[in-house]
Design a protein around this motif. Structure first.
Motif, mmCIF file in Angstrom:
data_model
loop_
_atom_site.group_PDB
_atom_site.id
_atom_site.type_symbol
_atom_site.label_atom_id
_atom_site.label_comp_id
_atom_site.label_asym_id
_atom_site.label_seq_id
_atom_site.Cartn_x
_atom_site.Cartn_y
_atom_site.Cartn_z
ATOM 1 N N TYR A 18 0.837 -1.209 0.000
ATOM 2 C CA TYR A 18 0.000 0.000 0.000
ATOM 3 C C TYR A 18 0.874 1.262 0.000
ATOM 4 C CZ TYR A 18 -3.557 3.335 1.522
ATOM 5 O OH TYR A 18 -4.393 4.412 1.593
ATOM 6 N N SER A 61 2.924 1.646 -3.314
ATOM 7 C CA SER A 61 2.193 2.002 -4.543
ATOM 8 C C SER A 61 1.682 3.440 -4.529
ATOM 9 C CB SER A 61 1.041 1.030 -4.767
ATOM 10 O OG SER A 61 0.151 1.098 -3.681
ATOM 11 N N GLY A 62 1.848 4.124 -3.423
ATOM 12 C CA GLY A 62 1.530 5.557 -3.380
ATOM 13 C C GLY A 62 0.053 5.863 -3.230
ATOM 14 N N ARG A 63 -0.249 7.157 -3.124
ATOM 15 C CA ARG A 63 -1.627 7.582 -2.875
ATOM 16 C C ARG A 63 -2.494 7.313 -4.107
ATOM 17 N NH1 ARG A 63 -4.815 12.160 -2.395
ATOM 18 N NH2 ARG A 63 -3.514 13.301 -3.862
ATOM 19 N N ARG A 64 -3.719 6.910 -3.889
ATOM 20 C CA ARG A 64 -4.590 6.643 -5.030
ATOM 21 C C ARG A 64 -5.688 7.697 -5.117
ATOM 22 N NH1 ARG A 64 -6.859 1.381 -1.937
ATOM 23 N NH2 ARG A 64 -8.108 2.502 -0.439
ATOM 24 N N ARG A 65 -6.027 8.034 -6.347
ATOM 25 C CA ARG A 65 -7.157 8.940 -6.569
ATOM 26 C C ARG A 65 -8.361 8.088 -6.942
ATOM 27 N NH1 ARG A 65 -5.672 11.506 -11.370
ATOM 28 N NH2 ARG A 65 -3.954 10.037 -11.534
ATOM 29 N N VAL A 66 -9.457 8.308 -6.230
ATOM 30 C CA VAL A 66 -10.629 7.448 -6.433
ATOM 31 C C VAL A 66 -11.800 8.272 -6.959
ATOM 32 C CG1 VAL A 66 -12.259 5.873 -5.303
ATOM 33 C CG2 VAL A 66 -9.883 5.944 -4.549
ATOM 34 N N ARG A 67 -12.450 7.760 -7.997
ATOM 35 C CA ARG A 67 -13.668 8.402 -8.522
ATOM 36 C C ARG A 67 -14.769 7.356 -8.627
ATOM 37 N NH1 ARG A 67 -15.174 9.838 -13.992
ATOM 38 N NH2 ARG A 67 -13.151 9.105 -14.732
ATOM 39 N N THR A 68 -15.945 7.722 -8.127
ATOM 40 C CA THR A 68 -17.061 6.763 -8.127
ATOM 41 C C THR A 68 -17.795 6.825 -9.468
ATOM 42 O OG1 THR A 68 -17.299 7.076 -5.759
ATOM 43 C CG2 THR A 68 -19.145 6.066 -6.892
ATOM 44 N N VAL A 69 -18.059 5.638 -10.008
ATOM 45 C CA VAL A 69 -18.751 5.549 -11.308
ATOM 46 C C VAL A 69 -19.790 4.418 -11.248
ATOM 47 C CG1 VAL A 69 -16.780 6.353 -12.674
ATOM 48 C CG2 VAL A 69 -17.014 3.914 -12.159
ATOM 49 N N ASP A 70 -20.638 4.358 -12.291
ATOM 50 C CA ASP A 70 -21.542 3.210 -12.408
ATOM 51 C C ASP A 70 -20.786 2.063 -13.056
ATOM 52 O OD1 ASP A 70 -23.938 4.158 -11.328
ATOM 53 O OD2 ASP A 70 -24.250 5.407 -13.109
ATOM 54 N N PRO A 71 -21.073 0.812 -12.658
ATOM 55 C CA PRO A 71 -20.393 -0.307 -13.324
ATOM 56 C C PRO A 71 -20.789 -0.391 -14.798
ATOM 57 C CG PRO A 71 -22.088 -1.125 -11.829
ATOM 58 C CD PRO A 71 -21.994 0.350 -11.611
ATOM 59 N N TRP A 72 -19.885 -0.929 -15.624
ATOM 60 C CA TRP A 72 -20.128 -0.976 -17.077
ATOM 61 C C TRP A 72 -20.955 -2.207 -17.436
ATOM 62 C CZ3 TRP A 72 -20.605 1.596 -21.238
ATOM 63 C CH2 TRP A 72 -20.526 0.969 -22.476
#
Lengths: 314, 583
Positions: free
Chosen positions: B481, B484-495
């Motif tokens: 963890y 691998s560094g900080r992660r940017r998270v964006r919420t989306v609808d599943p495809w």
């Protein structure tokens, strides 16, 4: 704990970590050449991993903790397994006794379990379709993995892969029928476990998708770790196959030997890649349900190996 | 010597107090359900304490006490029906008497009490008596076999006390009596247990599935300790157990009834426990026997507690079909269920992982140790257990997915489930205490007593360290963890190919591949929906129908109110009785 053991451990684990994507790259490149295409660079898996590490993580609306943190755990499980089985160095290294052969199989199952759970948390229809398929074959896959590992354990009377590796170096033991049938069974299992079975796709990728569906909703760092993890898994299983079943000879001991072993493993892997290339490019495409027959043959072969050994012992 | 005497006296008083407390819970149920459940929980805690003082059967007592404690606590929080609390505490009292019994009569009293209260509880809950009758019918088959075995034991010793026996026949009879109660294969009754357990309230289902079947295991183990070793029974139990593992797990995988699939999973677990019991009986090697005993005890712990937790999960769900149920997920439920199902799938570093590992090692070591054709029995059993574990993993994944993972988030609930879930890795650590041996490898960074080794008289076989897996995995995850560094998270609808639909794939659909692939075994019928039938249950029904037809034909031909025929029967019966008495 001596410095020699520490350096041998570092060589083995770093070797697994850093070189595992290379073999996937070489196989893809050679496959493209055989098919008359130019193909990607052998370093393409590394480029992909670097690219993914810079991308943002897309989180499906219903997903949460398991989806986000599962990939770290899966990656760590494969990393832990690289301490315990002879995949570069032929003698036990630090933490090797953490699990035996059977315990190693259970750790592989744990990684598979977490991959299913994190995938399901995305609540996607396509992912569920793939999970359903993956689970359908797990009963044969799991049993074959256990029996193949036990097949060699029964031959030597111990569940220690390092002992087994030394034992089968003698030509008499190597050509022993139970060992030969277990070798073929393990190779078939390796093809399945690493997603190398050619499946009928009928033009739509989802039609034959099994393993790839589990990472369908992943992106960014999560996808990077899962992809890297699958390279490591492929390397670990392939190397056990090479060192304990197909080519148990050639590995050197000592700190310098450990570094030279990376080269020996490279040569062994070239053999495995060439065999796989022939199989992958010449085998007709499977229908999905035929995967079961393929695994059933692997299970029967490993079972034959076990039965012959036990009757022989009696 | 003096301290031992005090300990005995303390144990005696503790036993009396524990029993009286449970009887009080039974009496209180007529006044207040909650008070009854609270007192039952207190009695369960006392029973755990009693178990800790006990010797050979300690694991059975402590595990049963824990199962009752969790179930009573859940009932105290969620159940208000006085009738239910009466039958619930009555069932617990019956099991308690069975476990504490000092002779065959006490054992049977407890056994019948347990059966009758459980029968009433199933019937009261569903307002439908068929599941209850099914349960009672098989319960009484079990009792008849037990009585036969106990009579044989009495004939030999002349007392109802548990004395050492020289004949193995009582063991054969009682073992099959106990396996009926466990829903195991020899009577081809794979379906009765899910019908009964699947139709009880969640807290009672957990008691039936975890604790009542454990009483059966206890019974076999107790009789084994009294009778001489018989390899033939060992081999039979191993094969029956492994077959039950495979088919219990398969039916659990294809079952769409939420508690039914857990009950099938109970059959799978009981099969594994029976396999461990068989290994204990088959092996003559003392080192291997000690390891088989370890495997048995760890399996008992793993199955009982994980299954208790999973049945309690069912208490937070509305509906019975996995495909149509409705519920909301919470952090506690999600993590708790994940840990519980990891254990039920036999994965390290949970106690279930230690159980599966030790059972497989036992079987494979036994195949080496016994060797020859007889050695094939544990070997084939090992392969069947391996296949069963594959199905079990699938079944558990489906259970967690559709009771938690794919459901929308709701309020925080299910802390009891989380608590039992967290116990799974903790119990993996406690399994060291049950191991006949511990080891270390200082030169490879493994400190002393950190390993559970497996071995037989021919040498060491393998080993695992649940402790190291538990320590190393979080550390490696943390390093990964951080690296691998900080992660940017964006919420989306599943495809979903742009369809815009939410999850429409059902639990039923998820298991359909197996229904189709194994259609010859499952007798899958193609139609609007894919359905499969339990071939064992069908066989039983056909047997019953055949018997009914035969008895009708027999009665019309020979029992048609003819006095002469009745005279012949009486004479024949008289001759048979005389022969039996003289022989």
């Amino acid at each position: 704990m001596s410095w020699d053991v520490i350096s041998e451990t570092i060589t083995q684990v770093l070797g697994v970590l850093l070189l595992s994507p290379l073999y996937a790259g070489i196989l893809d490149r050679l496959k493209a050449v055989v098919e008359g295409r130019r193909g990607p660079s052998v370093l393409q898996p590394y480029y992909d991993l670097v690219k993914l590490s810079r991308k943002e993580t897309l989180l499906p609306r219903n997903a949460g903790n398991i989806f986000l943190n599962g990939p770290y755990l899966v990656f760590s499980i494969y990393l832990l397994i690289s301490f315990v089985i002879p995949v570069v160095y032929p003698r036990p290294v630090i933490f090797t006794p953490t699990v035996d052969f059977l315990g190693g199989a259970l750790l592989f199952s744990l990684a598979g379990f977490i991959k299913v759970y994190e995938a399901m948390e995305s609540s996607s229809n396509l992912v569920t379709l793939g999970v359903s398929r993956a689970l359908s074959f797990s009963y044969l896959g799991e049993a074959t993995l256990l029996t193949v590992f036990i097949a060699v354990a029964l031959i030597t009377g111990t569940n220690n892969p390092y002992v087994t590796m030394q034992y089968v170096q003698s030509l008499g033991h190597y050509l022993f029928l139970p060992h030969v049938s277990a070798t073929v069974a393990f190779y078939m299992l390796w093809l399945f476990e690493t997603g190398r079975l050619p499946l009928e796709s009928s033009g739509m990728s989802e039609m034959g998708m099994i393993d790839d569906s589990l990472v369908y909703e992943y992106s960014g760092k999560g996808l990077m770790l899962l992809k890297w993890g699958s390279y490591i898994k492929s390397y670990l299983l392939g190397s056990v196959f090479l060192n304990v079943f197909l080519l148990p000879w050639g590995l050197l001991t000592g700190p310098l030997g450990a570094i030279l072993d990376l080269g020996v493993m490279f040569l062994k892997w070239m053999v495995l890649i060439l065999v796989t290339l022939v199989v992958e490019t010449s085998l007709a495409k499977f229908r999905l349900f035929k995967v079961q027959d393929f695994l059933a043959v692997a299970l029967v072969l490993s079972l034959i190996s076990l039965i012959l050994t036990v009757i022989g012992n009696g | 010597m003096v301290s031992d005497m005090y300990l005995q006296i303390d144990k005696f008083y503790l036993e009396i107090v524990t029993l009286l407390t449970m009887i009080t819970a039974l009496a209180l149920s007529l006044w207040s359900a909650r008070a009854s459940h609270v007192v039952a929980a207190i009695s369960s805690s006392l029973f755990i304490l009693y178990g800790l003082y006990s010797g050979e059967f300690r694991v059975f007592y402590v595990v049963s006490g824990l199962v009752w404690l969790f179930s009573s606590t859940f009932s105290a929080l969620h159940d208000r029906e006085r009738w239910y609390s009466l039958t619930f505490s009555g069932t617990l009292l019956g099991i308690m008497i069975t476990l504490l019994s000092q002779n065959y009569l006490e054992f049977l009293t407890g056994w019948e009490l347990m059966t009758l209260f459980a029968y009433a509880s199933i019937g009261v809950y569903r307002r439908e008596w068929r599941p209850g009758y099914t349960f009672l019918a098989f319960g009484e088959v079990s009792t008849v076999l037990l009585i036969a075995g106990f009579i044989l034991a009495y004939q030999e010793t002349g007392t109802f006390l548990f004395h050492t026996l020289t004949d193995t026949l009582p063991l054969w009879f009682t073992t099959f009596g106990f396996t009926v109660k466990m829903g195991i294969f020899p009577f081809l009754v794979v379906e009765w247990l899910p019908i009964a357990h699947g139709n009880a309230k969640p807290s009672l289902s957990s008691v039936l599935s975890a604790s009542m079947t454990l009483a059966g295991v206890y019974g076999i183990y107790k009789m084994m300790s009294l009778c001489p070793q018989t390899q033939a029974l060992g081999g039979v139990l191993i094969l029956i157990g492994a077959f039950s593992v495979l088919f219990g797990a398969l039916y659990s995988y294809v079952s769409d009834h939420m508690k039914g699939m857990l009950a099938f999973s109970t059959i799978e677990n009981n099969g594994a426990i029976l396999t461990a019991l068989g290994s204990l009986e088959l092996s003559a090697d003392p080192v291997l026997k000690a390891f088989a005993q370890f495997s048995l005890m760890v399996y008992v712990v793993a199955h009982s507690l994980a299954k208790t937790g999973l049945f309690l999960v069912a208490g937070y769900v509305h509906g019975e079909s996995m495909s149509t149920l409705s519920t909301q997920r919470s952090f506690s439920l999600e993590i708790g269920t994940t840990l519980l199902t990891a254990s039920m799938s036999g994965l390290l570093p949970t106690v279930g992982g230690v159980a599966v590992w030790s059972l497989l090692e036992t079987l494979f070591m036994e195949s080496i140790s016994v060797g020859g054709i007889l050695g094939l029995i544990p070997l084939l059993a090992g392969v069947m257990v391996g296949m069963g574990e594959g199905f079990a993993t699938g079944a558990m994944a489906r259970f967690t997915s559709f009771t938690s993972l794919v459901r929308p988030r709701g309020g925080e609930r299910g802390r009891l489930v989380l608590l039992i879930g967290v116990l799974m890795p903790v119990l993996a650590l406690l399994s060291y205490l049950l191991s006949p041996e511990m080891a270390g490898a200082a030169s490879l960074g493994m400190f002393s007593n950190s390993l559970i080794p497996s071995g037989y008289s021919g040498g060491s076989f393998g080993g695992i360290s649940p402790l190291y897996v538990l320590i190393i995995l979080p550390i490696l995850s943390l390093i990964t963890y951080l690296a691998s560094g900080r992660r940017r998270v964006r919420t989306v609808d599943p495809w979903d190919n742009g369809s815009g639909r939410r999850l429409t794939y059902t639990s039923f659909g998820m298991a359909n591949n197996i229904r189709l692939m194994l259609r010859f075994v499952l007798r899958t019928r193609k139609g609007a929906v894919e359905t499969s039938a339990d071939v064992f249950w069908r066989a039983i029904l056909q047997l019953v129908r055949g018997y009914v037809r035969f008895s009708r034909a027999f009665s019309r031909a020979y029992m048609n109110s003819s006095i002469s025929w009745y005279m012949i029967y009486m004479i024949l019966a008289f001759i048979v009785v005389i022969l039996v008495v003289f022989l």
